[in-house]
Scaffold this motif. Structure first.
Motif, short mmCIF file in Angstrom:
data_model
loop_
_atom_site.label_atom_id
_atom_site.label_comp_id
_atom_site.label_asym_id
_atom_site.label_seq_id
_atom_site.Cartn_x
_atom_site.Cartn_y
_atom_site.Cartn_z
N VAL A 115 -11.60 3.91 -3.35
CA VAL A 115 -11.36 2.51 -3.69
C VAL A 115 -10.45 2.38 -4.92
O VAL A 115 -9.52 1.57 -4.95
N VAL A 116 -10.70 3.22 -5.93
CA VAL A 116 -9.89 3.14 -7.15
C VAL A 116 -8.49 3.68 -6.91
O VAL A 116 -7.49 3.08 -7.33
N ALA A 117 -8.38 4.81 -6.22
CA ALA A 117 -7.06 5.42 -5.97
C ALA A 117 -6.17 4.52 -5.13
O ALA A 117 -4.94 4.54 -5.27
N ASP A 118 -6.78 3.70 -4.26
CA ASP A 118 -6.01 2.82 -3.39
C ASP A 118 -5.86 1.42 -3.98
O ASP A 118 -5.37 0.51 -3.31
N HIS A 119 -6.24 1.24 -5.23
CA HIS A 119 -6.11 -0.09 -5.83
C HIS A 119 -4.63 -0.47 -5.96
O HIS A 119 -3.79 0.37 -6.30
N PRO A 120 -4.28 -1.72 -5.68
CA PRO A 120 -2.87 -2.13 -5.73
C PRO A 120 -2.20 -1.91 -7.08
O PRO A 120 -0.97 -1.78 -7.15
N ARG A 121 -2.96 -1.86 -8.16
CA ARG A 121 -2.37 -1.70 -9.47
C ARG A 121 -2.12 -0.24 -9.84
O ARG A 121 -1.47 0.03 -10.85
N VAL A 122 -2.64 0.69 -9.06
CA VAL A 122 -2.43 2.11 -9.34
C VAL A 122 -1.07 2.54 -8.79
O VAL A 122 -0.83 2.48 -7.59
N LEU A 123 -0.18 2.95 -9.68
CA LEU A 123 1.18 3.37 -9.30
C LEU A 123 1.87 2.32 -8.43
O LEU A 123 2.55 2.64 -7.46
N ARG A 124 1.72 1.05 -8.82
CA ARG A 124 2.20 -0.04 -7.97
C ARG A 124 3.71 -0.11 -7.88
O ARG A 124 4.26 -0.71 -6.95
N ARG A 125 4.43 0.49 -8.82
CA ARG A 125 5.90 0.44 -8.78
C ARG A 125 6.51 1.57 -7.96
O ARG A 125 7.72 1.57 -7.74
N HIS A 126 5.71 2.50 -7.54
CA HIS A 126 6.23 3.67 -6.82
C HIS A 126 6.08 3.47 -5.32
O HIS A 126 5.02 3.13 -4.82
N HIS A 127 7.19 3.73 -4.60
CA HIS A 127 7.22 3.48 -3.17
C HIS A 127 7.99 4.60 -2.46
O HIS A 127 8.73 5.37 -3.07
N ARG A 128 7.79 4.62 -1.15
CA ARG A 128 8.54 5.54 -0.28
C ARG A 128 9.09 4.74 0.89
O ARG A 128 8.41 3.88 1.44
N GLN A 129 10.34 5.03 1.24
CA GLN A 129 10.99 4.26 2.31
C GLN A 129 11.94 5.17 3.08
O GLN A 129 12.61 6.03 2.51
N GLU A 130 11.98 4.97 4.38
CA GLU A 130 12.97 5.63 5.23
C GLU A 130 14.04 4.61 5.58
O GLU A 130 13.73 3.53 6.08
N LEU A 131 15.29 4.96 5.29
CA LEU A 131 16.39 4.01 5.48
C LEU A 131 17.49 4.63 6.31
O LEU A 131 17.69 5.85 6.31
N VAL A 132 18.22 3.77 7.01
CA VAL A 132 19.44 4.16 7.72
C VAL A 132 20.58 3.40 7.07
O VAL A 132 20.64 2.16 7.15
N LEU A 133 21.49 4.12 6.42
CA LEU A 133 22.59 3.50 5.70
C LEU A 133 23.84 3.44 6.58
O LEU A 133 24.12 4.36 7.37
#
Length: 204
Positions: A115-133
């Motif tokens: 519950v704590v590790a998945d809290h929205p405020r934990v590392l909230r600025r870090h993301h992963r994305q797959e993109l096609v440029l």
């Protein structure tokens, strides 16, 4: 009596786990899967443990169920964590412990961790994305600068999965950190400057 207490604690824990998951991610199908798997494991493990099959039952059951691959829909690593938490809670609730509070503490610790590790405020600025440029980008510096300008973020890692020179596209897997609005303008200018420098260097 101890077994009844453990079963009750497991049902409360899996209820809290699935309600937390649904509030944050809104996938009803996985709520059904988590509840069904937890109660199913709880029932099977309780029945087998009462038949005195052996102390390795928990690990054996965990090992067998952990190799199940759900092919119907794709689930990400965060949902896998909930999956194994539901599985572990069912096993802890089913197998008898020498000291009752040991199992209760471990169940609470497991629930709290997820519950704590998945809290929205934990590392909230870090993301992963797959993109096609659009465009085949071979220069890594220019690629990072373009991604930072596109995402308005600081790119920490980018993996080029495919460069198609025929269709003129670049497939990337990017890990990035969003930049606060107060710092976004200066960061974007730095990225564009890096791209211009890279382009000038390639031209010379």
């Amino acid at each position: 009596m101890d077994q009844i207490v453990l079963v009750a604690v497991d049902l409360v824990a899996i209820g809290l786990l699935t309600s937390t998951y649904f509030r944050r991610h809104r996938r009803r199908d996985l709520v059904v899967a988590y509840l069904g798997m937890n109660v199913g494991v709880l029932a099977v493990a309780s029945t087998l443990s009462s038949a005195a099959i052996g102390a390795g039952l928990g690990l054996g059951l965990f090992g067998v169920l952990s190799i199940i691959r759900l092919r119907s829909t794709e689930i990400d690593q965060r949902e896998v964590a909930y999956y194994f938490a539901a599985l572990a809670l069912g096993i802890l609730g089913a197998l008898p412990a020498q000291v009752l509070w040991h199992s209760v503490v471990f169940m609470a610790l497991l629930l709290l961790t997820v519950v704590v590790a998945d809290h929205p405020r934990v590392l909230r600025r870090h993301h992963r994305q797959e993109l096609v440029l659009d465009g085949a980008v071979l220069d890594r510096v220019a690629l990072v600068a373009r991604l930072e300008g596109l995402l308005g973020a600081r790119v920490h890692q980018v993996a080029v999965q495919r460069v198609d020179l025929v269709d003129d596209t670049t497939w990337v897997d990017v890990r990035y950190e969003t930049v606060p609005p107060s710092r976004r303008r200066g960061h974007g200018e730095t990225g564009r400057e890096a791209a211009r420098t890279s382009t000038a260097g390639a031209g010379s």
